[in-house]
Write a protein that holds these residues in place. Structure first.
Motif, mmCIF file in Angstrom:
data_model
loop_
_atom_site.group_PDB
_atom_site.id
_atom_site.type_symbol
_atom_site.label_atom_id
_atom_site.label_comp_id
_atom_site.label_asym_id
_atom_site.label_seq_id
_atom_site.Cartn_x
_atom_site.Cartn_y
_atom_site.Cartn_z
ATOM 1 N N GLU A 902 44.848 41.680 21.688
ATOM 2 C CA GLU A 902 45.046 42.123 22.979
ATOM 3 C C GLU A 902 44.014 42.556 23.835
ATOM 4 N N LEU A 903 43.590 42.152 25.018
ATOM 5 C CA LEU A 903 43.026 42.530 26.431
ATOM 6 C C LEU A 903 43.622 42.771 27.320
ATOM 7 N N ILE A 944 43.542 36.692 36.620
ATOM 8 C CA ILE A 944 43.714 38.207 37.768
ATOM 9 C C ILE A 944 43.952 38.232 38.921
ATOM 10 N N ASP A 945 44.685 38.236 39.497
ATOM 11 C CA ASP A 945 45.213 38.252 40.687
ATOM 12 C C ASP A 945 44.438 39.914 40.946
ATOM 13 N N ARG A 946 44.324 40.127 42.432
ATOM 14 C CA ARG A 946 43.514 40.958 42.814
ATOM 15 C C ARG A 946 44.697 41.988 42.528
ATOM 16 N N ARG A 951 47.217 40.511 30.693
ATOM 17 C CA ARG A 951 46.248 40.840 29.314
ATOM 18 C C ARG A 951 45.901 40.138 28.565
ATOM 19 N N VAL A 952 45.103 39.513 28.158
ATOM 20 C CA VAL A 952 44.526 38.310 27.611
ATOM 21 C C VAL A 952 44.840 38.211 25.744
ATOM 22 N N LEU A 953 45.460 37.238 25.144
ATOM 23 C CA LEU A 953 44.725 37.370 24.078
ATOM 24 C C LEU A 953 44.289 36.762 23.868
#
Lengths: 1187, 109
Positions: A902-903, A944-946, A951-953
């Motif tokens: 998870e990032l 990803i909005d401003r 979280r990117v899996l």
């Protein structure tokens, strides 16, 4: 008083030379100058014209050695009242000068001449000389009066010869006239009077013995006069005899004035007699007699006469005569005494003209003596006397006299400094500028009598204004203002500025003056070539010809460059023909008025430079740094001594050296003020003028980034291709070019199209080439982040961007200049700064490893791993298969066990980012994906909005190694034998390195790309973060369990037929369900184990065993001993009978017997006794039916 | 008018330098007495060993006083020279020196 008197004056015959008729000024000067050669006529040369009518009274005339002396009075003079006293004061001859071409009528000439001669009663010989007569005049002239002498037209030499003859004739006539006079005087006894006598004689005439005395006195005076004529006739011995008699008589009659006169004459006779002799005894004699003369002149002073007439001028003249006679360096003291006492007499002189003459003579004598300051002092007195006269001519004289004093007061105009010394000065100061010894600085500013200098300059200004000489006035005011502005009040400065402006109005435009006025100009700097057009020496012997030409590395001194002759004090500068250059100079206006510089440009004497003038406006008390530019026009050396300034209507040259000296003096406290400092300009180090040489034209590349030269704004990790356009703006083709990188972040330039550049060589003048360059923005460091939070400009300033260095050069051989072939024309370097401005993009917050297990359902078949066929076409995957694509079944575990990386990313920018993660698979490592050489797994993009975080899996799969190989552990966990030798430690290290490499390999396969808008795309560099996240559990991710378990329903045909209504994969309650458990050995060794199978209900209660068992079974569930061969599967069949419908979980577990080290290591146990327990993932079973 | 006179004094002193330059080498004495005059103004000169010339323009005749004055000023000047920050030949800016010299002038002249 008379000017230019000396002891010998008494022996000179005065001849007036008077122009008759019209004569042009220049011609008259010419004629005068011809006469001046004939001031001495030897007696021997006149004998042919001389006829002795009676016996000559000059019995001792030295015909062989003697001579007659003439003193020419140009333009004539009025008769002196003292003629009788000193016969030499008489005009004894008159010569008329006539320029015949302008006076055609000779009769009128003669008439005019006769008229003129009437004014000179004392003249005994009169001649009129006609020059350049025409033929008719020549003819005519022969018949005219005897006085007319015509000079036939001839060259100058011939005319001078004629003139000489004429002068000899005149001399002879004069001599004969003198003889006549002497006879007459001896016999008749003329009355000789001076202005002194007239009254004194009246009162004392009555007394008888006074009459006798008066007779004697008259006799004495006659003797003195005869002596005078003897002297004029060039017979000193005769003169001396008569003077002796006269002296005797004068002494007896107390006629002191005439006594002194006779004494003076006797001294002159003595000197004429011993002409050319200079022995000390003679000198003493002269000095003794003259002091007597002076004494007697003093005695003759009659107080009651003093108002009207006084013998004082004779006394002073005597002083001057003696001083002139003695005027030598050795006798300076005596001369100074004489001149000082003469100067004392000045205030008693009645006539201002006399005082003028006195001061002139004193100044001249001091000048002859070498006493320049004294001479200047008296010259200034003269000038003041002239200025009192208040006429233009007097003012011109004053200006001229003052100009002579400027040297002594050190305020001279630069025009008066001779050229030669000027050049010398330039050379010497050029050689040691900068390290001037302080002593020499003192001498430079020695005798800074600023008050005197200002007074003198002011007087020059005043007299120049009166004399109507605007240039002199301009120059004086300029010098005054420039040198003494600190001592002049602002009002005074304004007045001077007005004076300068007024005089410039009278001057023709474009006039030059050698004295600079304002502003002060100093060299500020020689800007080196900009990085865009830097010149690099070419080393023709090398392929990379630019190497070694410029200092490489951060060190100023490199030992490698020691061998080269480098004169550290002299900077070398190369300019190129036809390319504009710039020099910075600083101007200062320390005065209280606004200074308008009409134009200023570099002054170059070498003639190969075209300067561009600019105009500057300097407010009061200000300084300004300006850029002066120009174009070198031809090959050679260029020296820039200063600037040419057009200010106040006059063109002046301002030398840098002068200001340097001034500033040097100011630094030592010797000069009043530093004009730059008082304008608030900071102190500047001495700028040395470099040696500038001009070389033939070189190619010139000009670069710009296509699409604007502004900063390239990139987000972190962004990749973009830009185009750089290079154009040859020079006149010579570019034949060689090479690109290299420099500066920080060189790795951000991914690629440069070298071939594009190479292919267009030679680049003709005017040609252009576009060079694609691929950039990747670097990651901002902490410092950069701070900057980024500030302004963008700040970030641009710090040189974090890389630059392209393009070394290029023209043709090697210069056809135009073969003799200069040894010197290869230099190459150039173009620095193209890539103005990359990296903005903070997505920021990485943290990475975590998540693990998660989704239990598998026990179905008819073992779950099959799903492979994604093509990763690129993400859209092709429907929403139904998306889940399947995301969650894949681990073929070894049988369950959907997932590990996610998870990032957490946040987006602080004001843009929207889309994140896509892809994983590259390497086919050689993953057997299961065989058939596909390299697969990339893509996942749906994350937006990803401003100002949001997301979280990117990243699912970590396909990473498992197929085999639990001992190679990972063997060395690592070898039973630590006593021989823990270096060998083992070495192998341990290599094993660790291997492991690390495989982890790195894993990480590098994960790529997180982002896209923002249409143009920006890039890649997040988060390797380190992933590594950190995976560090602890890398093993778990990578390594498979030694055993994998799986459950499967074994369907019989019967149930299959009736199972239409049943949902697939579900189990009916109250039904015997046959099942299989599969065990797969993932190791390379046979594993023996005892397998247990348990079934749990929803509550987690074991429902197979115990009192309230809800599941019945057949077959063996516990302690099943199975041997699984390496990399093989074993099956064990059993049946379950569920009493209650619901959810159940089947778990298989195995106790490995005789576990080897490998398994033990995998289980992370150390003790050999401990049993290795291996548990499979839970399988779900849904039991349906009615209870 | 007064300004003119003041300037005149400087001119006279400046002109007297020519005489000093010759006279200084003819004697071993530092005090050269009255060496020059113009009208009723007299220039007295004192030449130090370093060839610094102290010049006094005056109209009175007080030889002894002038000599003492010069000697004391010389001492003051030596003190100035001992200052390492003073560059020989440059302007003396010390106000102390000025007041001392004025005091000496009142005392001797």
């Amino acid at each position: 008083m008379e000017p230019d008197v000396s002891v010998e004056t008494s022996a000179m015959i005065r001849i007036a030379i008077i122009p008759i008729g019209k004569i042009p000024h220049q011609t008259l000067r010419d004629y005068y100058s011809m006469f001046l050669h004939h001031h001495t006529i030897p007696l021997s040369s006149i004998s042919s014209f001389y006829t002795e009518e009676q016996k000559s009274p000059f019995t001792n005339q030295p015909w062989e050695t003697g001579s007659l002396r003439f003193k020419f009075v140009l333009g004539g003079a009025p008769p002196s009242p003292w003629e009788d006293f000193q016969s030499n004061r008489k005009i004894l001859a008159v010569i008329g000068v006539c320029h015949c071409p302008l006076s055609p009528d000779l009769d009128s000439v003669i008439e005019e001449f006769d008229g003129v001669c009437k004014g000179y009663a004392s003249a005994r010989v009169t001649r009129c000389f006609g020059f350049f007569p025409c033929d008719s005049q020549l003819e005519d002239g022969g018949k005219k009066g005897e006085n007319l002498r015509l000079f036939p037209p001839a060259d100058r030499q011939t005319q001078e010869m004629h003139l000489q003859t004429m002068m000899q004739e005149i001399a002879a006539s004069l001599l004969m006239e003198f003889e006549k006079y002497v006879f007459q005087a001896e016999s008749a006894g003329t009355i000789l009077k001076t202005p002194l006598d007239s009254q004194a004689s009246l009162s004392s005439e009555e007394v008888y013995f006074q009459v006798i005395k008066a007779k004697k006195r008259r006799l004495g005076r006659a003797q003195k006069t005869i002596g005078d004529y003897c002297l004029l006739a060039g017979s000193p011995v005769d003169a001396n005899a008569h003077y002796s008699t006269a002296l005797e008589l004068a002494r007896l009659t107390a006629d002191y004035f005439w006594y002194a006169g006779a004494l003076e004459g006797s001294v002159c006779a003595l000197l004429i007699d011993r002409i050319g002799l200079k022995d000390p005894s003679l000198e003493d004699e002269v000095r003794y007699r003259y002091s007597n003369v002076i004494l007697h002149y003093k005695k003759s002073f009659i107080p009651e006469n003093a108002q009207r007439v006084s013998p004082l001028s004779f006394e002073l003249e005597a002083n001057l005569k003696l001083a002139r006679y003695l005027c030598r360096r050795e006798l300076a003291k005596d001369v100074v005494d004489l001149l000082t006492s003469a100067a004392d007499g000045a205030k008693s002189l009645i006539d201002a003209t006399d005082r003028l003459i006195l001061y002139v003579e004193i100044a001249r004598l001091f000048g002859t003596l070498g006493y320049q300051r004294k001479a200047a002092f008296f010259s200034r007195q003269v000038a003041q006397l002239y200025l009192q006269q208040d006429s233009k001519l007097a003012a011109i004289s004053a200006l001229q006299v003052l100009a002579m004093t400027t040297k002594a007061y050190r305020v001279q105009s630069r025009a008066s400094i001779s050229n030669k010394s000027h050049i010398n000065e330039v050379g010497s100061s050029h050689a040691d500028s900068g390290k001037m010894h302080h002593q020499s600085v003192v001498s430079l500013f020695e005798s800074q009598w600023s008050t005197l200098q200002m007074v003198v300059l002011r007087e020059i200004l005043l007299s120049a204004v009166r004399a109507g000489d605007p240039l002199a006035a301009w120059s004086a005011a300029a010098r005054l203002l420039r040198s003494y502005y600190p001592l002049i009040t602002p009002a005074g400065q304004n007045g001077l500025a007005r004076a300068i402006a007024n005089s410039s109005e009278m001057l023709p435009s474009g006039i030059r003056c050698s004295d600079p006025a304002l502003p002060f100009v100093r060299l500020y700097s020689f800007p080196p070539h900009t990085s865009q057009m830097d010149i690099v020496k070419r080393n023709p012997a090398r392929e990379d010809w630019w190497v070694g030409s410029a200092p490489s590395g951060p060190f100023i001194y490199t030992p490698f460059s020691k061998g080269e002759p480098n004169d550290s004090s002299k900077q070398e500068l190369i300019w190129i023909v036809g390319e504009p250059v710039q020099i910075l100079v600083e101007l200062a206006n320390p005065c209280g008025f606004n200074l308008m510089v009409d134009s200023i440009y570099l002054s170059v004497h070498s003639g190969n430079f075209d300067p561009f003038p600019i105009s500057v406006d300097l407010p009061p008390n200000s300084s300004k740094v300006i850029t002066l530019s120009g174009i070198p026009t031809s090959v050679g050396l260029v020296t820039i001594p200063g600037c040419t300034v057009h200010c106040f209507g006059v063109i002046t040259e301002h030398l840098f050296r002068d200001v340097d000296n001034l500033l040097h003096g100011a630094a030592q406290g010797l000069v009043l003020s530093d004009p730059f400092r008082c304008c608030g300009s900071p102190k500047l180090k001495n700028v040395s003028v470099p040696n500038i040489s001009v070389v033939p034209p070189l190619p010139l590349l000009v670069s710009h980034v296509v699409g604007g030269d502004g900063a390239i704004v990139l987000y972190e990790g962004e990749i973009r291709e830009i185009c750089i356009s290079l154009a040859n703006a020079g006149t010579v083709p570019v034949e060689q070019a090479h690109i290299s990188l420099s500066g920080k972040h060189q790795d951000s330039v991914l690629s440069i199209s070298y071939e594009t550049l190479k292919s267009v060589l030679p680049l003709k003048p005017g040609a252009e080439v576009i060079l694609p360059v691929t950039l990747k923005a670097w990651k901002l460091g902490l410092v950069d982040l701070d900057n980024a939070s500030g302004s963008m400009g700040r970030q641009l300033k710090d040189n974090s961007s890389p630059s392209l260095l393009i070394h290029y050069a023209g043709p090697l051989t210069d056809c135009e200049d073969p003799p200069n072939g040894s010197a290869v024309p230099p190459g150039r370097r173009l620095v193209v700064p890539l103005n990359i401005c990296v903005l903070q993009g997505l920021s990485f917050v943290k990475a975590r490893l998540l693990s998660m297990e989704i239990p598998a359902h026990v179905g008819e078949n073992l779950p099959k791993p799903i492979y994604l066929e093509n990763s690129g076409s993400k859209e092709a995957i429907g929403s139904e298969t998306k889940m399947d694509g995301l969650v894949k079944i681990d073929p070894f575990r049988g369950s959907w066990g997932l590990r996610f990386l998870e990032l957490e990313l946040s987006n602080p920018t004001d843009l929207v980012f889309e994140i896509s993660v892809s994983v590259q698979l390497d086919s050689t490592e993953d057997k299961l994906s065989a058939g596909q050489d390299e697969t990339e797994y893509g996942y749906p993009t994350t937006r990803i909005d401003r100002d949001f975080s997301a979280r990117v899996l990243i699912p970590l799969e396909h990473f498992k190694l197929p085999i639990l190989d001992g190679s990972f552990f063997m060395k690592d966990f070898k039973p630590d034998g006593a021989a823990g030798s270096r060998n083992s430690s070495f192998s341990e290290k290599s094993a660790k390195a291997e492991l690390k490499a495989s982890i790195n390999n894993l990480i590098s396969r994960i790529k997180v790309r982002w896209q923002s808008g249409r143009t920006s795309s890039g890649e997040l560099n988060i390797k380190d973060a992933i590594q950190a996240a995976l560090k602890t559990s890398a093993m778990d991710v990578l390594l498979p369990d030694p055993l994998t378990f799986g459950f499967r329903l074994v369907r019989n045909n019967l149930s299959q037929e009736s199972g239409d209504s049943k949902p697939k994969g579900s189990v009916l309650a109250h039904d015997m369900t046959p099942m299989e458990v599969l065990v797969r050995n993932n190791t390379k060794e046979m594993i023996r184990m005892s397998l247990n199978i348990t079934c749990r209900d929803v509550a987690g209660e074991n429902c197979v065993e115990g009192t309230k068992a809800t599941v019945l079974w057949s077959g063996v569930l516990n302690g099943i001993t199975i041997e699984v061969p390496p990399l093989q599967e074993s099956k064990h069949s059993f049946s379950l009978y569920f009493l209650v419908p619901g959810e159940y979980t089947l778990i298989a577990a195995a106790l490995i017997e005789d576990a080897n080290d490998l398994l033990r290591a995998r289980a992370k146990t150390n003790s050999p006794e401990e049993p290795i327990f291996c548990r499979g993932p839970p399988f779900h079973v849904r039991v349906i039916g009615t209870a | 008018q007064r300004e003119d006179a003041a300037q005149m004094h400087q001119f006279i002193l400046h002109a007297a330098l020519d005489i000093v330059q010759d006279l200084a080498w003819t004697t071993s004495a530092m005090y050269l007495k009255a060496i020059d005059r113009f009208n009723d103004l007299v220039v007295s000169v004192y030449v130090t060993a370093g060839h610094t010339r102290l010049m006094l323009l005056h109209d009175s005749r007080n030889d002894d006083g002038i000599k003492s004055f010069f000697q004391e000023v010389h001492e003051l000047y030596i003190k100035i020279l001992l200052n390492p920050l003073y560059l020989p030949g440059s302007r003396i800016a010390s106000s102390h020196f000025d007041t001392k010299v004025r005091a000496l002038a009142r005392k001797y002249l």
